[in-house]
Design a protein around this motif. Structure first.
Motif, PDB file in Angstrom:
ATOM      1  N   PHE A  19     -24.123   0.626   5.419  1.00 30.36           N
ATOM      2  CA  PHE A  19     -22.973  -0.760   5.245  1.00 30.36           C
ATOM      3  C   PHE A  19     -22.832  -1.185   6.634  1.00 30.36           C
ATOM      4  O   PHE A  19     -22.851  -2.305   7.075  1.00 30.36           O
ATOM      5  CB  PHE A  19     -21.820  -0.318   4.472  1.00 30.36           C
ATOM      6  N   SER A  22     -25.861  -3.020   8.196  1.00 35.05           N
ATOM      7  CA  SER A  22     -26.331  -4.191   7.793  1.00 35.05           C
ATOM      8  C   SER A  22     -25.102  -5.273   8.179  1.00 35.05           C
ATOM      9  O   SER A  22     -25.470  -6.312   8.357  1.00 35.05           O
ATOM     10  CB  SER A  22     -26.365  -4.121   6.080  1.00 35.05           C
ATOM     11  N   TRP A  23     -23.890  -4.985   8.090  1.00 32.99           N
ATOM     12  CA  TRP A  23     -22.790  -5.765   8.298  1.00 32.99           C
ATOM     13  C   TRP A  23     -22.887  -6.439   9.702  1.00 32.99           C
ATOM     14  O   TRP A  23     -22.647  -7.390  10.292  1.00 32.99           O
ATOM     15  CB  TRP A  23     -21.532  -5.295   8.028  1.00 32.99           C
ATOM     16  N   LYS A  28     -23.074 -10.291   5.451  1.00 32.34           N
ATOM     17  CA  LYS A  28     -21.787 -10.269   4.836  1.00 32.34           C
ATOM     18  C   LYS A  28     -21.218  -9.096   4.140  1.00 32.34           C
ATOM     19  O   LYS A  28     -22.086  -8.498   3.389  1.00 32.34           O
ATOM     20  CB  LYS A  28     -21.111 -11.681   4.356  1.00 32.34           C
ATOM     21  N   ALA A  29     -20.139  -8.701   4.003  1.00 32.74           N
ATOM     22  CA  ALA A  29     -19.677  -7.386   3.530  1.00 32.74           C
ATOM     23  C   ALA A  29     -20.104  -6.944   2.135  1.00 32.74           C
ATOM     24  O   ALA A  29     -20.618  -6.084   1.831  1.00 32.74           O
ATOM     25  CB  ALA A  29     -18.016  -7.578   3.595  1.00 32.74           C
ATOM     26  N   ALA A  32     -23.835  -6.515   2.322  1.00 28.93           N
ATOM     27  CA  ALA A  32     -24.078  -5.250   3.203  1.00 28.93           C
ATOM     28  C   ALA A  32     -23.601  -3.906   2.258  1.00 28.93           C
ATOM     29  O   ALA A  32     -24.423  -3.114   2.471  1.00 28.93           O
ATOM     30  CB  ALA A  32     -23.186  -5.191   4.523  1.00 28.93           C
ATOM     31  N   ARG A  78     -27.725  -9.211  16.266  1.00 30.27           N
ATOM     32  CA  ARG A  78     -26.979 -10.323  16.039  1.00 30.27           C
ATOM     33  C   ARG A  78     -26.582 -11.119  17.149  1.00 30.27           C
ATOM     34  O   ARG A  78     -26.605 -12.373  17.095  1.00 30.27           O
ATOM     35  CB  ARG A  78     -25.721  -9.730  15.389  1.00 30.27           C
ATOM     36  N   SER A 106     -18.646 -14.180   1.508  1.00 27.57           N
ATOM     37  CA  SER A 106     -18.024 -13.021   2.111  1.00 27.57           C
ATOM     38  C   SER A 106     -17.040 -12.296   0.992  1.00 27.57           C
ATOM     39  O   SER A 106     -17.047 -12.786   0.049  1.00 27.57           O
ATOM     40  CB  SER A 106     -16.951 -13.646   3.227  1.00 27.57           C
TER      41      SER A 106
END
Length: 705
Positions: A19, A22-23, A28-29, A32, A78, A106
């Motif tokens: 998580f 990925s985030w 987005k959460a 992720a 990112r 989100s």
């Protein structure tokens, strides 16, 4: 730590790293969180391989470093996207780091709530039931599964915890104790469980049992939800309802959670359970290109757990690209194609040894024959009904008729309304591969389909799993579309009135339907599920209470830790390695690599010559392997395997070994050359004090020193 606490800890342990990576990389959460599992195992797989190139052990410290490096890579990834967006300085950093509509998709966008409830409920019901059954079985969480491959899985977890060697390219050090002959074996599943066991303070077998109860229960509901999103190419209201329903229904499919667990194909089971997630990861990339990094990590995770499962992802993504992406690209056909291919290419390059391992397996198992009994309709009929190995044994009332009709309706919804042809093509191709494995086609199509099937051991009960997942996802789409029709969604959208009311009504109805489905699904499948889960864990087929008592006694003998213990691999004696950590010559029911003339081969076939004084190779083999004890516990795993009489009969009159422990049909013999007469007598006295049966009528042990 209680079993429940360990299970909840496992959920956090196996999802939090994925998580976070990925985030940070740009997802987005909600996305992720849904795609966390394969990313975590991607980090584990690459980390295990990298640290295997060094002298450092793969443990919580080095795994922590691997996670930190992955987070740094995600942050750099990112930053690169944000820097590109800021060219010219017109876009502020906050906008560059969070492009587009910040709220959309989100945690503030409630699109994720209903699917999350479905995934959470499906996972909780499956995991809680498995754990509840487990703790009531013999030895509870330390239960020994009496199947074939589970011994290897447990010994692999022990080996990684004890040595820190977790690389897929170094599994020969586990299997081939004498020769250390190379063995490429996907090890991320075992490495992850070893890390979990270390973090939770668990021994290898409890760690394996708890993780195996939790991981598939997490993976399949998440995968089915993701497969619905992928099938519909949407996360709209209909997709949300369908995703929740599909996740809840994972419990009811014998071919997903229950039969694979019974036959012991645990890493394969988990890998297939991740395929829907990884498919969705790929299909997210054209619209959210920052998702390419976690998609690559998820692809590596799949490779690292079991390479065979990659064929499922490749087939789905290729069909989606051909019939959906090229028809309706997110940005442009060329760029979408390149970005779809990039994660697969990067993942393959990052863990090429795993891919090679999968290719080698294909050659080894191409000659396997399916064991399914084909009834009416032959191979096609069995595949269509999803009636593969062991389904009728544990689920005699399994009838897929309603699910198949609903899936057909769902396919129409996908093709006519969503314009998605590829789910039907994916189902048809998967069905054909399964039918060909059950009864190979005698034409060029049989050769083509067999190439794919060989990677899955050419067995229907493995190949049917993507078919079942497709049926569940499509059936859930049909039900969700029905809910939307009943709530007048098409009318509201056509006239632009009452859309919000229809949406709320649909979500409420979908939630109510899901809540009602949970007890129905459970009641329908629980009896068969418990029988399948418990069957391989209950009988004393290979390891009995007498065996465990013998293992416990031998583990108290210092000499057992200084040398090796040997026996007949076919009787399962090397469970003592996973159970107590006592080092053994074999680590699997399969023989270690060595061939004719190796020390292992010599001792196995000529053990009756130990101590006779006229067989130098046998005496040299004892010295080379430093065998201190033999443990015998007949019978053999397979019916065609003959008892090893050179040990079972000759040892009781041998001049080279002395029986020091006996419990029922289980006996332990000490190698005389490794001990004095006094030490042998002391061991026999100690064994008797610890419950050994009296050894009547035996000659005095030979004084060898």
């Amino acid at each position: 730590m209680t079993t429940a606490a360990a299970a909840w800890f496992a959920v956090v342990f196996f999802t939090l790293p994925g998580f976070a990576v990925s985030w940070v990389s740009g997802l987005k959460a909600p996305a992720a969180a849904l795609t966390a599992l394969p990313v975590t195992f991607g980090i584990i797989g690459v980390g295990a391989w990298f640290w295997g190139l060094t002298s450092a052990p793969f443990n919580l410290w080095t795994f922590g470093i691997s996670v930190a490096v992955a987070l740094l890579a995600a942050a750099a990834w990112r930053y690169a996207f944000a820097r590109k967006a800021r060219r010219g300085g017109a876009v502020p950093w906050r906008r560059a780091l969070f492009p587009g509509d910040v709220r959309s998709r989100s945690i503030a966008d409630p699109y994720w709530v209903l699917p999350a409830l479905g995934v959470g409920a499906g996972a909780y019901v499956a995991a809680s039931d498995r754990l509840r059954w487990l703790v009531h079985l013999p030895n509870g969480v330390s239960n020994i599964v009496q199947g074939w491959d589970v011994q290897w899985h447990a010994n692999a977890v022990r080996f990684i915890m004890d040595t820190g060697v977790a690389s897929a390219t170094r599994m020969g050090e586990l299997q081939n104790v004498e020769t250390h002959a190379k063995l490429l074996y996907p090890s991320a599943y075992h490495a992850g469980i070893a890390l979990f066991g270390e973090a939770a303070g668990l021994e290898p077998i409890p760690a394996l049992n708890i993780a195996e109860s939790v991981l598939p229960a997490l993976a399949f509901p998440a995968s089915l939800a993701c497969l619905v999103f992928a099938f519909m190419r949407s996360t709209g209201v209909t997709a949300q309802i369908a995703a929740a329903l599909a996740a809840v229904c994972a419990y009811a499919a014998p071919q997903l959670l229950w039969v694979p667990d019974y036959v012991g194909m645990w890493p394969y089971l988990f890998a297939i359970g991740l395929t829907g997630v990884v498919i969705w990861q790929f299909l997210l990339v054209p619209g959210r290109r920052a998702g390419a990094l976690p998609a690559a990590a998820g692809f590596v995770g799949l490779l690292s757990v079991h390479p065979s499962a990659v064929t499922v992802v490749v087939l789905a993504v290729a069909l989606s690209w051909l019939t959906s992406t090229l028809v309706r690209p997110e940005r442009s056909r060329l760029s979408d194609t390149l970005w779809l291919a990039a994660p697969a290419l990067a993942g393959t390059v990052a863990f090429l040894p795993q891919v090679l391992a999968g290719s080698a397996q294909a050659g080894e198992v191409a000659s396997w024959q399916p064991e399914e009994e084909l009834g009416a309709g032959g191979a096609w009929g069995a595949a269509l009904r999803m009636d593969t190995r062991h389904v009728a044994q544990f689920f005699p009332d399994f009838d897929p008729t309603v699910a198949l009709w609903l899936a057909g309706a769902g396919a129409l919804v996908l093709v006519v309304w969503r314009g998605q042809v590829w789910p039907a093509l994916f189902y048809a191709a998967s069905l054909a591969v399964t039918a060909n494995a059950l009864s190979p086609f005698d034409n060029v199509w049989g050769d083509i389909l067999g190439t794919v099937g060989n990677l899955h051991y050419s067995t229907g009960h493995r190949l049917i799993m993507p078919v079942v997942m497709s049926v569940i996802a499509a059936a859930a789409v049909a039900v969700a579309a029905g809910v939307r029709l009943l709530c007048l969604a098409p009318v509201a959208q056509r006239y632009g009135k009452g859309v919000a009311v229809s949406t709320v009504a649909s979500l409420v109805a979908g939630a109510a339907l899901g809540a009602a489905a949970i007890p129905q699904v459970r009641a329908h499948a629980e009896e068969g599920a418990q029988a399948a889960f418990s069957s391989a864990r209950t009988p004393d087929r290979m390891v009995s209470a007498d065996d465990l008592a013998a293992y416990d006694w031998l583990a108290t003998q210092p000499a057992a830790w200084e040398g090796l213990t040997m026996g007949d691999p076919a009787d399962g004696y090397s469970w003592i390695y996973a159970y107590n950590g006592v080092p053994t010559v074999a680590r699997h029911y399969l023989w270690p690599t060595g061939g004719r003339g190796s020390a292992n081969d010599t001792l196995y076939w000529h053990a009756d010559f130990i101590g006779e004084g006229h067989n130098a190779p046998v005496e040299q083999a004892i010295k080379d392997l430093d065998v201190r004890f033999f443990i015998l516990s007949p019978g053999s795993f397979w019916a065609y395997q003959n008892p090893q009489y050179e040990m079972l009969r000759a040892f009781w009159a041998s001049k080279g070994v002395t029986p020091v422990y006996r419990k029922g049909s289980t006996a332990i013999f000490a190698v005389n050359s490794a001990f004095t007469k006094a030490e042998l007598e002391q061991m026999r006295d100690d064994a008797k004090a610890h419950g050994s049966d009296t050894l009547f009528g035996l000659a005095e042990p030979v004084d060898t020193q």
